[in-house]
Design an enzyme around this catalytic site. Structure first.
Site: not given
Ligand code: MRU
Length: 359
Positions: A57-58, A99, A204, A245, A255
């Site tokens: 999550g970003a 990442r 997720q 993201d 995203n």
């Molecule tokens: O691969 P992830 O689980 O890190 O991806 C997360 C997402 O795509 C979320 O939607 C994004 O980071 C927003 S989190 C507030």
């Protein structure tokens, strides 16, 4: 450290904990079956935890990286009190490489880096770095609460919403971006029904979003990712609410993979799309979404499910884990500094110029 007291009442808000010189991360790969914390003591361990999706999550990635810089600073000072500024560089680079898509990572590292530059040589940087990391963490929670209120104001009573991936407390410092909006709207009694896409391949939605919402007493119905358009066709869906993201200066939104197809289907069905994200997710240096680096992860993530091989032997794999939704498919971008409806560069610039009130 004894986390047993925390474990009894664990919520997504406690996913990143700094205590007595150690960083503890709730291992999101194990949720909801097991609630386990990993103790991290070096920047290298922190970078590995980000790459391996212990934390994801970003905004959560950015906050974790900031604490990683604290660990790096402490270690560099212990190994070379006079030269710690030079000694820390390799660790910063490792964090940077953990990442590629979530710009919050680079935003947080830049902010920690700016502080580092002003710190005196020969003095222990740990306390100053920790104060900054805690500030980043707290500001994110506050931004989420503000965004929650702003986003909820766009939602009408009796609304059905679909969310994708996990943009909740687990993905942030606490409260969440998209789930923050859903939490605030639910508190106001505006939400009729919440649907969560399961979000292959990491699930997720099924594992994390469902866990978080149910802990808050918000009923949730899971959808296979491919069922979302069909669900919209049945009627009763008013908003797609997602996080991001990285948002380019023109309002294009990166995203979790599947967001783009969700937005295309939403347009077809007259469903509105809301993207809730802190301004730390907006990358004004990129003119459009085509410049956003999209992470492509390993084939094993698609070839199996739950640790068991499911795909036919010999099948090739392409596993991009984010996509870009063009700004013209987005109805509103909600940040802590305001809302940009039908976003474009001018509106985003105007929103970014709104200075947040000091706490
Ligand atoms: O691969 P992830 O689980 O890190 O991806 C997360 C997402 O795509 C979320 O939607 C994004 O980071 C927003 S989190 C507030």
């Amino acid at each position: 450290m004894d986390l047993s007291e925390t474990m009894n009442r664990i919520t997504g808000d406690d996913a990143i904990i700094w205590r007595q010189g150690h960083l503890y991360l709730l291992d999101q790969r194990k949720l909801p079956g097991e609630v386990v914390f990993l103790e991290l003591n070096t920047a290298a361990e922190t970078a590995r935890a980000i790459t391996d999706m212990v934390v994801r999550g970003a905004p959560a990635i950015g906050i974790t990286a900031a604490y990683g810089v604290v660990l790096a600073g402490a270690m560099a000072f212990r190994s070379s009190a006079d030269q710690w500024q030079a000694a820390i560089q390799a660790d910063l680079e490792q964090l940077r490489r953990s990442r590629p898509t979530a710009v919050n990572l680079f935003w947080a590292l830049k902010r920690m880096g700016a502080l580092l530059e002003g710190l005196p040589r020969g003095a222990d940087p740990t306390d100053a770095l920790l104060r900054e990391a805690i500030a980043i963490h707290k500001e994110d929670i506050r931004a989420n609460r503000d965004m929650g209120e702003l986003g909820a104001s766009l939602i009408e009573a009796g609304s059905g919403v679909i969310t994708h991936c996990n943009a909740g407390a687990l993905a942030t410092g606490g409260y969440g971006t998209a789930l923050g909006v859903i939490r605030s709207a639910h508190k106001r009694g505006l939400i009729r029904e919440v649907f969560a896409d399961e979000t292959r391949p990491w699930l997720q939605g099924a594992r994390l979003t469902a866990w978080e919402l149910l802990q808050d007493g918000i009923p949730v119905t899971l959808l296979a990712d491919g069922a979302a358009a069909h669900r919209m066709a049945q009627g009763g869906i008013d908003w797609i609410v997602v996080g991001s993201d990285r948002i380019a200066a023109n309002g294009d939104v990166a995203n979790k993979i599947g967001t783009y197809s969700l937005a295309v289907a939403a347009k077809h069905h007259g469903v509105k799309v809301m993207v809730a994200a802190p301004t730390s997710t907006i990358d004004m240096e990129l003119a459009s979404g085509s410049e956003i680096p999209i992470e492509v992860r390993g084939e094993e993530e698609l070839l199996g499910c739950g640790g068991r091989r499911v795909a036919a032997n010999g099948a090739g794999v392409w596993n991009p884990v984010f996509d870009v939704t063009p700004a013209d498919l987005v109805d509103a971008i909600v940040t802590e500094r305001g809302v940009a409806t039908s976003p474009n560069r001018k509106k985003i610039e105007k929103m970014m110029a709104n200075r947040p009130e000091s706490p």
